[in-house]
Design a protein around this motif. Structure first.
Motif, short mmCIF file in Angstrom:
data_model
loop_
_atom_site.label_atom_id
_atom_site.label_comp_id
_atom_site.label_asym_id
_atom_site.label_seq_id
_atom_site.Cartn_x
_atom_site.Cartn_y
_atom_site.Cartn_z
N GLY A 138 -8.97 3.20 -55.82
CA GLY A 138 -8.53 1.81 -55.85
C GLY A 138 -7.98 1.32 -54.53
N GLN A 139 -7.98 2.19 -53.51
CA GLN A 139 -7.33 1.84 -52.25
C GLN A 139 -8.25 1.94 -51.04
OE1 GLN A 139 -3.84 4.37 -52.05
NE2 GLN A 139 -3.44 4.08 -54.23
N LEU A 140 -9.31 2.74 -51.12
CA LEU A 140 -10.15 2.98 -49.96
C LEU A 140 -11.58 2.50 -50.19
CD1 LEU A 140 -9.13 6.66 -49.07
CD2 LEU A 140 -8.22 4.56 -48.08
N ALA A 141 -12.24 2.10 -49.12
CA ALA A 141 -13.67 1.84 -49.18
C ALA A 141 -14.39 3.15 -49.48
CB ALA A 141 -14.15 1.25 -47.86
N VAL A 142 -15.60 3.06 -50.03
CA VAL A 142 -16.32 4.26 -50.45
C VAL A 142 -16.49 5.24 -49.30
CG1 VAL A 142 -18.49 5.16 -51.37
CG2 VAL A 142 -17.51 3.08 -52.33
N SER A 143 -16.89 4.76 -48.12
CA SER A 143 -17.12 5.67 -46.99
C SER A 143 -15.82 6.38 -46.60
CB SER A 143 -17.67 4.90 -45.79
OG SER A 143 -16.78 3.86 -45.39
N ALA A 177 -1.11 -6.19 -60.90
CA ALA A 177 -1.67 -5.46 -59.75
C ALA A 177 -2.50 -4.26 -60.19
CB ALA A 177 -0.55 -5.00 -58.82
N ILE A 178 -2.04 -3.55 -61.21
CA ILE A 178 -2.71 -2.33 -61.66
C ILE A 178 -3.68 -2.62 -62.80
CG2 ILE A 178 -2.40 0.00 -62.54
CD1 ILE A 178 -1.29 -0.44 -59.73
N LEU A 179 -3.27 -3.45 -63.76
CA LEU A 179 -4.11 -3.67 -64.95
C LEU A 179 -5.53 -4.12 -64.60
CD1 LEU A 179 -4.26 -3.65 -68.04
CD2 LEU A 179 -3.53 -6.05 -67.99
#
Length: 260
Positions: A218-223, A147-149
């Motif tokens: 790693g969790q949100l869209a850029v906006s 999940a992280i790698l």
């Protein structure tokens, strides 16, 4: 009877720094659940201690951690709950809000590599070997290895590392973005503590906010991320530390941070 050695040695090697040493040499620092819980507990205490600005986690000079505990793994079954004590310990480690540095020497395998990936900055000796060999045991990584790698190094290298189980060296890990610094073998802890001293001198609320914002990548869209970044930035403008930082800069003196 002689007193049992602690699974985790907690030290204060310098102002603002807490050092966590994995201490299962007879098991090559295998990360059994009790040890993971010790790490999680130590980090939770450090999170609530205003005197702690940064944490460092390390193993020995020959092995950071050689994976999960095989005896514990043999006793596990598919009926185990998802949100087990082990799962909760991993979540608590990842929830640590202050900077976490890993000092890695020698073998860093399986759960050891997953613990390393919980760190914000990794300093490794040039002889370090990092791998996820679980598929050779009939299982797969279960605490961030898949999940992280790939979020850190990309799909191609993550597939190769996980599916072959073959470890990579420190130089390749740095090139891939998995670790930050490579130092001569045996020098990882000293370099990590030097870095920790640098971070401990900086504004603690700002460090926590910056760490939280980078993790959002790693969790949100850029906006969404840009808006969240702005909100975190604004939250710091009303702090005493912000006023002190500007005042100290104008007065050409070291700032005195209050974490408020």
């Amino acid at each position: 009877m002689p007193e049992e050695a602690p699974l985790l040695i907690v030290e204060r090697p310098g102002p603002g720094i807490v050092l966590l040493r994995l201490n299962r040499p007879e098991k090559r620092n295998a990360l059994a659940t009790p040890l993971l819980q010790e790490i999680a507990g130590a980090l939770q205490r450090a999170d609530g201690d205003d005197e702690v600005r940064v944490a460092v986690v390390t193993g020995s000079e020959s092995v950071f951690a050689a994976g999960a505990d095989l005896g514990e793994l043999a006793a596990a079954s598919s009926s185990d709950p998802v949100e087990s004590d082990r799962f909760k310990a991993w979540a608590a480690i990842r929830d640590f809000r202050k900077p976490l540095i890993a000092a890695v020497e020698g073998w860093c395998l399986g759960a050891g590599a997953e613990l390393m990936m919980c760190a914000d900055i990794v300093v490794a000796g040039e002889d370090a070997r990092i791998g996820l060999p679980e598929t050779n045991l009939g299982i797969m990584p279960g605490a961030g290895g898949t999940a992280i790698l790939p979020r850190l190094v990309g799909r191609a290298l993550a597939m190769r590392v996980v599916l072959t189980g073959e470890p990579i060296g420190a130089a390749q890990a740095r090139e891939a973005g998995l670790i930050a610094d490579v130092v001569p073998a045996g020098g990882a802890l000293e370099a990590a503590l030097d870095l920790a001293s640098t971070l401990a001198a900086r504004a603690p609320l700002a460090l926590a906010a910056a760490k939280a914002s980078i993790k959002n990548a790693g969790q949100l869209a850029v906006s969404e991320h840009l808006r969240a970044e702005r909100e975190l930035f604004l939250s710091l403008l009303g702090t005493e530390d912000k006023a002190e930082g500007l005042r100290a800069f104008r007065e050409k003196r070291p700032p005195v941070w209050r974490s408020r």
